[in-house]
Each structure stands twice: as C-alpha cells, then as structure tokens.
Design an enzyme around this catalytic site. Structure first.
Site, PDB file in Angstrom:
ATOM      1  N   ASP A   1      -9.168  17.830 -21.156  1.00  0.00           N
ATOM      2  CA  ASP A   1      -9.358  16.497 -21.746  1.00  0.00           C
ATOM      3  C   ASP A   1      -8.594  16.392 -23.069  1.00  0.00           C
ATOM      4  O   ASP A   1      -8.560  15.333 -23.695  1.00  0.00           O
ATOM      5  CB  ASP A   1     -10.845  16.143 -21.893  1.00  0.00           C
ATOM      6  N   SER A   2      -7.920  17.496 -23.457  1.00  0.00           N
ATOM      7  CA  SER A   2      -6.984  17.435 -24.589  1.00  0.00           C
ATOM      8  C   SER A   2      -5.878  16.427 -24.305  1.00  0.00           C
ATOM      9  O   SER A   2      -5.143  16.035 -25.206  1.00  0.00           O
ATOM     10  CB  SER A   2      -6.378  18.817 -24.858  1.00  0.00           C
TER      11      SER A   2
ATOM     12  N   GLU B   1     -18.038  22.241 -21.286  1.00  0.00           N
ATOM     13  CA  GLU B   1     -18.200  22.809 -22.629  1.00  0.00           C
ATOM     14  C   GLU B   1     -19.671  22.984 -22.982  1.00  0.00           C
ATOM     15  O   GLU B   1     -20.472  22.082 -22.725  1.00  0.00           O
ATOM     16  CB  GLU B   1     -17.573  21.873 -23.678  1.00  0.00           C
TER      17      GLU B   1
ATOM     18  N   ASP C   1     -11.196  19.455 -16.197  1.00  0.00           N
ATOM     19  CA  ASP C   1     -12.052  19.525 -17.384  1.00  0.00           C
ATOM     20  C   ASP C   1     -12.990  18.319 -17.374  1.00  0.00           C
ATOM     21  O   ASP C   1     -12.528  17.172 -17.382  1.00  0.00           O
ATOM     22  CB  ASP C   1     -11.130  19.465 -18.617  1.00  0.00           C
TER      23      ASP C   1
ATOM     24  N   GLU D   1     -13.035  29.827 -27.083  1.00  0.00           N
ATOM     25  CA  GLU D   1     -12.058  29.142 -27.941  1.00  0.00           C
ATOM     26  C   GLU D   1     -12.320  29.435 -29.412  1.00  0.00           C
ATOM     27  O   GLU D   1     -13.452  29.264 -29.911  1.00  0.00           O
ATOM     28  CB  GLU D   1     -12.111  27.616 -27.696  1.00  0.00           C
TER      29      GLU D   1
ATOM     30  N   LYS E   1     -14.488  22.672 -15.452  1.00  0.00           N
ATOM     31  CA  LYS E   1     -14.880  23.332 -16.707  1.00  0.00           C
ATOM     32  C   LYS E   1     -15.836  22.426 -17.488  1.00  0.00           C
ATOM     33  O   LYS E   1     -15.617  21.210 -17.553  1.00  0.00           O
ATOM     34  CB  LYS E   1     -13.642  23.632 -17.556  1.00  0.00           C
TER      35      LYS E   1
HETATM   36  O1  KIV Z   1      -9.066  20.094 -23.073  1.00  0.00           O
HETATM   37  C1  KIV Z   1      -8.550  21.207 -23.203  1.00  0.00           C
HETATM   38  O2  KIV Z   1      -7.342  21.395 -23.087  1.00  0.00           O
HETATM   39  C2  KIV Z   1      -9.434  22.310 -23.517  1.00  0.00           C
HETATM   40  C3  KIV Z   1      -8.831  23.441 -24.291  1.00  0.00           C
HETATM   41  C4  KIV Z   1      -8.784  23.078 -25.722  1.00  0.00           C
HETATM   42  C5  KIV Z   1      -9.588  24.663 -24.089  1.00  0.00           C
HETATM   43  O3  KIV Z   1     -10.586  22.245 -23.246  1.00  0.00           O
END
Ligand code: KIV
Length: 305
Positions: free
Chosen positions: A70-71, A141, A109, A208, A139
């Site tokens: 989600d980056s 968090e 994500d 991270e 994934k």
């Molecule tokens: O969104 C993403 O790219 C991530 C990384 C910062 C680990 O979660």
C-alpha cells in the site's frame, strides 16, 4: 488454421503449462520453497511492485517474491501516507503485477480498514485479492492485536504474511515513521508478537525498521521465513520499495534504503531534452514521420490547393 482447432490447441497447452514450465526450468515458488530456502540459509529476494512493467522486469531478474504494497499510495498516487489507499486501488495494481509476473510469488497488502474491523470483512477483503488478482498471499500489519483477523483468514485457507515493527498504517500511534524495538522492553514485545503470529498460522513474517540484533533473534526463533525491510542482514531475506531502489521516490529516504539507480535524474533529463527539442523543432525528424505514397501528394494538391 480453423478457430476451433486453434482453441483446442490453446486449451491443451494451458492444461500442460505447469509441466511445460517445469521442463524449461521455470518453477513458480510456493511457501514450501521458501521454508526450504530458510533451512538451507539461501536468502529470499523481495521487492514491491505496483505495475506491469516493473513486475515483468523483476520476474526476469529472478526475484523470489513481489509485494503490491500500500506504499503505492505514496509512490504512485502522491499521498502523504498509506491511509487513503482503497481495496479497489490495491486490486487493480495487484492484477497488473500478476499479469507482469505470472510465475512469481506475489503478495497483496491489505489496506487500512480493510481488515481491522469485523472478521467477516477481513476474510472477504483478503479473499478479493485471491479471487480477483490471483495473489499467492496477503499481508496484514500488526502484532497480537490482529491475531483474530490472521486466524480468520488462515482458517479460510489463505496464506498470510504478518508485518510488525514500524507499521506505517499505525504510524500515528508510533509517533511517526520511527524505528521500533530499540529498548529491551519493546524488543520483548516484538518477539512475543512474532511468536503469536507464527502460532496463529501465518506462513511468513515481515519485520520493518528494527535493530539487527532483534531481527536475528526473531529469524532464529521462528521456523517460518522472516523477511526484513530495515531489520538487518540476519533475516531470511530482504525487501526494498521499488521506487526507493530505482531512485524514483524523492519525498524522503529511510535509513534502510539503498538506491541502486537514479531513475528520477534519467527521467528528468529525458523530459527536459524532449521539451527543448520540440520547442526548437528538432523533433520529430524525418525518420519519425510517415510519407504519402508516391504521386498522392500531387493528386491532393490538384484537388485541394
Ligand atoms: O506497503 C508497503 O510497501 C509495505 C512495506 C513498507 C513493508 O508494507
């Protein structure tokens, strides 16, 4: 060739594709391969990707895993953080990455508020990544506080990667994008989170921005592969954000980033040269233009001029 004949040949090739790929040495890795890699201490290479071209190039480079992170909120959409990112955006980008890297293990994500609420919504949204974008894992968090969500998604048959340490979706509570686990007390909390995540059935864990000593303890303690983004050399593999690695993202550069290229500089120079050449009528040149067929311009002139 008749269409129906062509279609039946195509169907036959699709059916045999896994065998054909194996015979050409193309093997799409699964979670079992990553566990074997951990056992034999072969490092896992992991990169974020948000689009078809970078996914294709990453697959060609032999990258083991791709994360549609989600980056992309910051790297693609220019948001200040990841919180505004929606499921719809994540699905569209995951589809593009899957198309570019059909033989690579890809992880979707889960964006903010797609799983933190009720468990049915968490399972539904995780399932969308698999059904609509053919990802291999999702994934989430968070540590012990999202154990019920991890359990519900694993119980529904999906592969989950946990993510602890600096968790950008809750960076407000962490006081910003700050390294975690730098005191004995917070390192112990991370170790307990990691153990709980493995216990719940997650197949992978991402750490991270934590000290390498803590990354080492967790990687050695867990039997599932433990990946690092800023968690030191001892983890089972490394992740970088593609826009950082390529030198495209310029807003800020975390300490854990190594820039392997300066694409921003290359792109800027190309754009400036293009602007200059158009203004000076140096582009397009003869080789970039389409000429009329012989004699046709004379005909056109006599008709219209
Ligand atoms: O969104 C993403 O790219 C991530 C990384 C910062 C680990 O979660």
């Amino acid at each position: 060739m008749a269409i129906s004949n062509f279609e039946s040949q195509l169907a036959e090739i699709s059916k045999n594709l896994p065998k054909i790929m194996e015979s050409h040495g193309v093997h799409k890795k699964t979670i079992l391969d990553f566990i074997e890699m951990k056992k034999r201490r072969e490092k896992i290479t992991f990169l974020t990707s948000y689009d078809f071209p970078t996914a294709m190039l990453a697959e060609r480079s032999g990258m083991d895993m791709l994360l549609i992170g989600d980056s992309l909120g910051m790297c693609v959409y220019g948001y200040e953080g990841t919180l505004p990112v929606t499921m719809e955006q994540m699905i569209v980008h995951s589809q593009a990455v899957r198309k570019g890297a059909p033989n690579t293990f890809v992880i979707g994500d889960m964006p903010f508020l797609s799983y933190q609420g009720n468990l049915d919504a968490a399972v539904h949204n995780a399932g969308r990544f698999f059904k609509e974008a053919s990802v291999d894992a999702v994934k989430l968090e968070g540590g012990r506080r999202i154990i019920p969500q991890i359990k519900a998604i694993v119980d529904a048959g999906m592969v989950v990667m946990g993510h602890i340490g600096l968790t950008p979706q809750s960076s407000g509570q962490l006081g910003g994008f700050k390294a975690q686990g730098r005191t004995c007390e917070s390192a112990l909390e991370l170790i307990k989170d990691a153990e709980a995540i493995q216990e719940t059935g997650a197949f992978l864990l991402l750490l991270e921005a934590i000290p390498p000593e803590v990354g080492k303890i967790i990687a050695e303690k867990l039997s599932i592969p433990v990946l690092s983004i800023g968690a030191g050399i001892h983890c089972d593999g490394q992740l970088l954000i593609v826009s950082d690695l390529l030198g495209l993202f310029q807003a800020f550069t975390p300490k854990f980033v190594k820039k392997y290229a300066n694409l921003a500089g290359i792109i800027q120079e190309a754009f400036e040269t293009y602007v200059r050449e158009v203004k000076k009528e140096q582009f397009p040149e003869e080789k970039h233009t389409y000429r009329m067929l012989d004699g046709e311009f004379e005909k056109l002139k006599s008709n219209y001029m």
